[in-house]
Motif scaffolding. Structure first.
Motif, PDB file in Angstrom:
ATOM      1  N   PHE A 101       0.829  -1.210   0.000  1.00  0.00           N
ATOM      2  CA  PHE A 101       0.000   0.000   0.000  1.00  0.00           C
ATOM      3  C   PHE A 101       0.866   1.263   0.000  1.00  0.00           C
ATOM      4  N   PHE A 104       1.468   2.970  -3.239  1.00  0.00           N
ATOM      5  CA  PHE A 104       0.418   3.765  -3.868  1.00  0.00           C
ATOM      6  C   PHE A 104       0.423   5.217  -3.396  1.00  0.00           C
ATOM      7  N   HIS A 106       0.830   9.001  -2.845  1.00  0.00           N
ATOM      8  CA  HIS A 106       1.172  10.204  -3.600  1.00  0.00           C
ATOM      9  C   HIS A 106       1.170  11.428  -2.687  1.00  0.00           C
ATOM     10  N   GLN A 110      -0.726   9.490   3.138  1.00  0.00           N
ATOM     11  CA  GLN A 110      -0.941   8.129   2.655  1.00  0.00           C
ATOM     12  C   GLN A 110       0.223   7.221   3.032  1.00  0.00           C
ATOM     13  N   VAL A 182      -1.773  -0.121 -11.805  1.00  0.00           N
ATOM     14  CA  VAL A 182      -1.370   1.001 -10.941  1.00  0.00           C
ATOM     15  C   VAL A 182      -0.925   2.221 -11.729  1.00  0.00           C
ATOM     16  N   THR A 185       4.602   4.738 -12.220  1.00  0.00           N
ATOM     17  CA  THR A 185       5.226   4.319 -10.960  1.00  0.00           C
ATOM     18  C   THR A 185       6.639   4.858 -10.873  1.00  0.00           C
ATOM     19  N   GLN A 189       8.477   3.721  -5.428  1.00  0.00           N
ATOM     20  CA  GLN A 189       7.198   3.034  -5.281  1.00  0.00           C
ATOM     21  C   GLN A 189       7.309   1.579  -5.706  1.00  0.00           C
ATOM     22  N   TYR A 193       6.143  -2.199  -3.916  1.00  0.00           N
ATOM     23  CA  TYR A 193       5.332  -3.219  -4.584  1.00  0.00           C
ATOM     24  C   TYR A 193       6.028  -4.583  -4.546  1.00  0.00           C
TER      25      TYR A 193
END
Length: 441
Positions: A101, A104, A106, A110, A182, A185, A189, A193
């Motif tokens: 997570f 993801f 940005h 988050q 997704v 990227t 990031q 993943y």
């Protein structure tokens, strides 16, 4: 002639016990990869999210530590009564999903939320793992087993640097990638993943663990107040132990969080080179230090030195303190790498013996909760305060990103010196508590 290994009554076969330790060590290693990877990604995350060192340190330490410690005690309580293999399995799955997570993110909030999720998942591992190992090995073999498990800290941190550096180096050459589902990227990031996906696959392997018999215990729910009352009977030993090893953790987590930035900002090394060199040093030196300490503590204990675990911790902290002061005066990246080898050796030594020591002070049915309380103190102080103390010193005292090495040296030296004093002073209280326990048994 066939050699027959004597297995203490009630404990599993030693070959299988070491297999369990191996699986738990891999899980611990994976947890530290996910926990420490941010230290290698400081520059690209700061750039893309437009944040300061202090905000970055909250991602590395406080956001994780707050939820790790908050959930640690109830999960430790659960480890005293429920299936420990399922607790570990679900914990690996949760922190791996939270790591994915993070990719993801940005916005700062988050990534902060993702790090909280990593803390929740990882809180399930060590209380259950300590309990499993303690039920698989007799006391005289426990320090070395705990130390092998503790190798996961440094294998994980080292692998985080190695793998993270290689992935970032590869992805940076490709520029931004476009992945199915997704979309666009960034290299940092992609790291999240990959790590999250590997963890979700590995979680299934934890079901290979079988529950060992709980030594000298019936499976019953023990109220937290009874655990607290037991610890209060040995409060001097517990307090000196917890605070002393928390100071060791503060120095170690600070170094792991900010040494890559020292190489990058002061010596101009790229992320890929830092990952390869620092990752190799952590993995080799850290593992040597923690296993050596476990072997030494078991050897001293066999000779009748009952406070061997605390004594080893005090010696390690005393040796590590002056080494920390040398960080900002290293004239080149190579000299810094040479210094980090003995520094990591000293910083790593106490991490296995500290866990073994706390198991000796309480009965089996309290080990999960007691381990969780110990981890609460160590993580909240070590990880919650350590990286942020360095960042705030850099941001608000020196107001210069290039002074991160000086900030790290000050924090690590002070923490190691205090650890040495606390652990050395706690030895006599620890001996007294063990004598009282043996007298009642």
């Amino acid at each position: 002639m066939q050699t027959v290994t004597t297995v203490p009554r009630g404990y599993p076969r030693q070959a299988y016990a070491w297999f369990v330790v191996g699986l738990l060590t891999l899980a611990y290693m994976l947890s530290f990869i996910d926990r420490q990877i941010l230290s290698l990604l400081v520059a690209p995350i700061r750039r893309d999210l437009d944040i300061s060192d202090t905000q970055m340190s909250l991602l590395m330490g406080f956001s994780f530590a707050l939820f790790y410690t908050f959930f640690g005690i109830p999960l430790g309580r659960l480890a005293d009564t429920a299936s420990r293999r399922w607790i570990v399995t679900l914990g690996v799955a949760v922190w791996s999903a939270a790591t994915a997570f993070c990719g993801f993110a940005h916005h700062y909030w988050q990534l902060f939320a993702g790090r909280m999720g990593v803390g929740v998942g990882e809180a399930a591992l060590s209380p259950a793992a300590y309990s499993l190992i303690a039920d698989s090995f007799p006391p005289e073999r426990r320090s070395i087993a705990m130390s092998v498990y503790g190798m996961g800290i440094f294998l994980g941190a080292g692998t985080a640097m190695l793998v993270g550096g290689l992935i970032v180096g590869f992805a940076s050459k490709q520029g931004e990638l476009v992945l199915p589902l997704v979309g666009t990227t960034r290299p940092w990031q992609l790291v999240f993943y990959v790590l999250g996906g590997v963890g979700l696959i590995f979680a299934w392997f934890m079901l290979l663990i079988r529950e060992p018999a709980r030594q000298g215990a019936t499976v019953a729910s023990i109220p937290l107040r009874e655990v607290i009352r037991t610890l209060m009977q040995h409060r001097r030993a517990v307090l000196m132990h917890n605070l002393g090893f928390a100071c060791v953790a503060l120095a170690s987590y600070s170094a792991q969080a900010w040494l890559p930035s020292v190489w990058q900002r002061v010596h101009g090394w790229p992320i890929r080179d830092i990952g390869v060199i620092y990752g190799s040093v952590i993995a080799v030196s850290g593992c040597l230090g923690i296993v050596f300490a476990g072997w030494l503590a078991d050897r001293w204990r066999a000779r009748g030195i009952s406070d061997a675990t605390l004594r080893v911790g005090a010696i390690a902290a005393g040796c590590g303190a002056p080494l920390a002061l040398l960080i900002p005066v290293m004239p080149s990246p190579g000299w810094l790498a040479a210094l980090v080898f003995p520094l990591t050796f000293c910083f790593s030594m106490p991490f296995g013996v500290s866990a073994a020591a706390i198991q000796d002070l309480v009965p089996n049915r309290m080990r999960g909760q007691t381990s969780a309380i110990y981890l609460f103190v160590v993580t909240l102080i070590g990880l919650g305060i350590g990286p942020t103390a360095v960042a705030m010193c850099t941001d608000y005292v020196f107001v210069d990103d290039r002074k991160v090495g000086v900030s790290l040296a000050i924090v690590a030296f002070a923490a190691q010196l205090l650890a040495c004093l606390l652990l050395a002073g706690g030895c006599r209280h620890f001996r007294k508590s063990l004598s009282e326990i043996e007298g009642r048994s």
